[in-house]
Structures are given as structure tokens and as C-alpha cells.
Design a protein around this motif. Sequence first.
Motif, PDB file in Angstrom:
ATOM      1  N   ARG A   1     -33.275 -11.542 -29.602  1.00  0.00           N
ATOM      2  CA  ARG A   1     -33.180 -10.468 -28.617  1.00  0.00           C
ATOM      3  C   ARG A   1     -31.969 -10.730 -27.727  1.00  0.00           C
ATOM      4  NH1 ARG A   1     -37.848  -7.269 -27.852  1.00  0.00           N
ATOM      5  NH2 ARG A   1     -36.899  -6.575 -25.897  1.00  0.00           N
TER       6      ARG A   1
ATOM      7  N   THR B   1     -31.924  -5.106 -29.073  1.00  0.00           N
ATOM      8  CA  THR B   1     -32.904  -4.706 -28.062  1.00  0.00           C
ATOM      9  C   THR B   1     -33.869  -3.729 -28.707  1.00  0.00           C
ATOM     10  OG1 THR B   1     -31.671  -2.777 -27.275  1.00  0.00           O
ATOM     11  CG2 THR B   1     -31.122  -4.902 -26.269  1.00  0.00           C
TER      12      THR B   1
ATOM     13  N   HIS C   1     -31.254  -1.776 -32.554  1.00  0.00           N
ATOM     14  CA  HIS C   1     -31.284  -2.857 -33.543  1.00  0.00           C
ATOM     15  C   HIS C   1     -31.116  -2.244 -34.930  1.00  0.00           C
ATOM     16  CE1 HIS C   1     -35.509  -2.034 -34.736  1.00  0.00           C
ATOM     17  NE2 HIS C   1     -35.698  -1.796 -33.444  1.00  0.00           N
TER      18      HIS C   1
END
Length: 217
Positions: free
Chosen positions: A116, A199, A203
Motif C-alpha cells: 500500500r 491505494t 491499483h
Amino acid sequence: MKVLRGVGAIDAMSTMYPARLHVLAGARAFDDVAVTIYGAVVTGRAKIRTPGLVAELEAGGFFGVPGPCEIVADGSTMVVERVGHRAVPCVGRIEQRGRLVYIDGCSDTILCPPARLGDPVLNHLHFPAGTKQSVHIHPSVRLGVVMRGRGVAFGPSWEEPLEPGTAFLLAEHERHAFRTEGSSMDVVAFHPDSDWGPTDAAHPMLNRTYVCKPLGE
């Protein structure tokens, strides 16, 4: 710059992203479930055991695994504990040079990418022979180890020779640079944070998904 030559530890627990570097020779257990253990095998072999994963790595191998884990190092292995983070397991081997361009003719490969945005990163940095790097800084600490080759790290009033097995800590915003002469040098470096990564809103799976009309319409 703090330097470690041989078995021991460098403490970075008081930084923005609490971490601790170890150079291991032998067995060591990391029992905390709220950590990720990143590492690289400098010489010999290492076995990494975690629930559901056992990996045997030779020199040049790298890993990033969530705790708890046990490491048995037959030789020298650099390990970084990143407290308060659980990474997706990642195991592999560094290549001869990096796949991405870095400053002053150097190259870089992201070994363990951020799952992330903001997560830690493990990198392989390759410095060709004859590198004279520009003086620069990083916004967070850097912890790393020399895997192959030789070089020198230097700052405004210090200079440190680097060789395989030399581990180090660079403080936040510490001015520094690396240079090499007749030998290239390869470093595995841990970055405790990142300004890039997927995020929930962006993605690859989501970005490459296109919702269609229902079948039959």
C-alpha cells in the motif's frame, strides 16, 4: 553514518519508523507478530521459517516476511525489524544490476514493493565502477548492507570504507554520497516508508477493470 562490521545490531527504534538492524551468524527467533523481518544473505546460507513458509536462501538472496519467524544463518545475514508493519511475504535473489535508473549512473530494483502507499520498501542498489555520486539526503532513515564489491560512503566531515558485510544506518536528512573506483558495489537498502504504491482508489486490478452492461442488454 553508523557502521557495523561483523555480528551485532544498530538501533533505529527512536526514529519516525521504529526499526532495528541486525547482522546475524547463527539462529535467531523473532516472536513478535507486529513486525516484518526484511533481510539479505551476504555470505553462506540462511533458512527462514514462518508459519506457512520455509525458505532456504544462498548468498544474494533476500526476503521480507511478517513475524513471527526464525532465521538460521550459516554465514552472514543482514536483518531489519520493522515494528508496527506486516508485509506480504516476499522472497527472491538480487540480480547483477538494478532495473530502474538511479542518480549518477547508478541503478535500483525494488525487491519488496509496498503493498500500500506509504509501506516500507527493500531495494537493491547497484553502483558501477567509477561512480562519483552527488551528495544527497533522504527524508527517513536508511538501513542497509554491502552485498558485493567495494566503495566508500562519505559526508561533510566523515568517510567510511565499504566492503561485503558492512552494515550501516543513515540518519534522516543526513548528507551523504557513495563512490567506487575499480570495483562496482551492490547494496541492499531498507526504506521504512514510501511515497508511491497502490491505494484502494488506484491499483492495477481496479484500474484495468471496466464495468459493462449486464449480459443480454
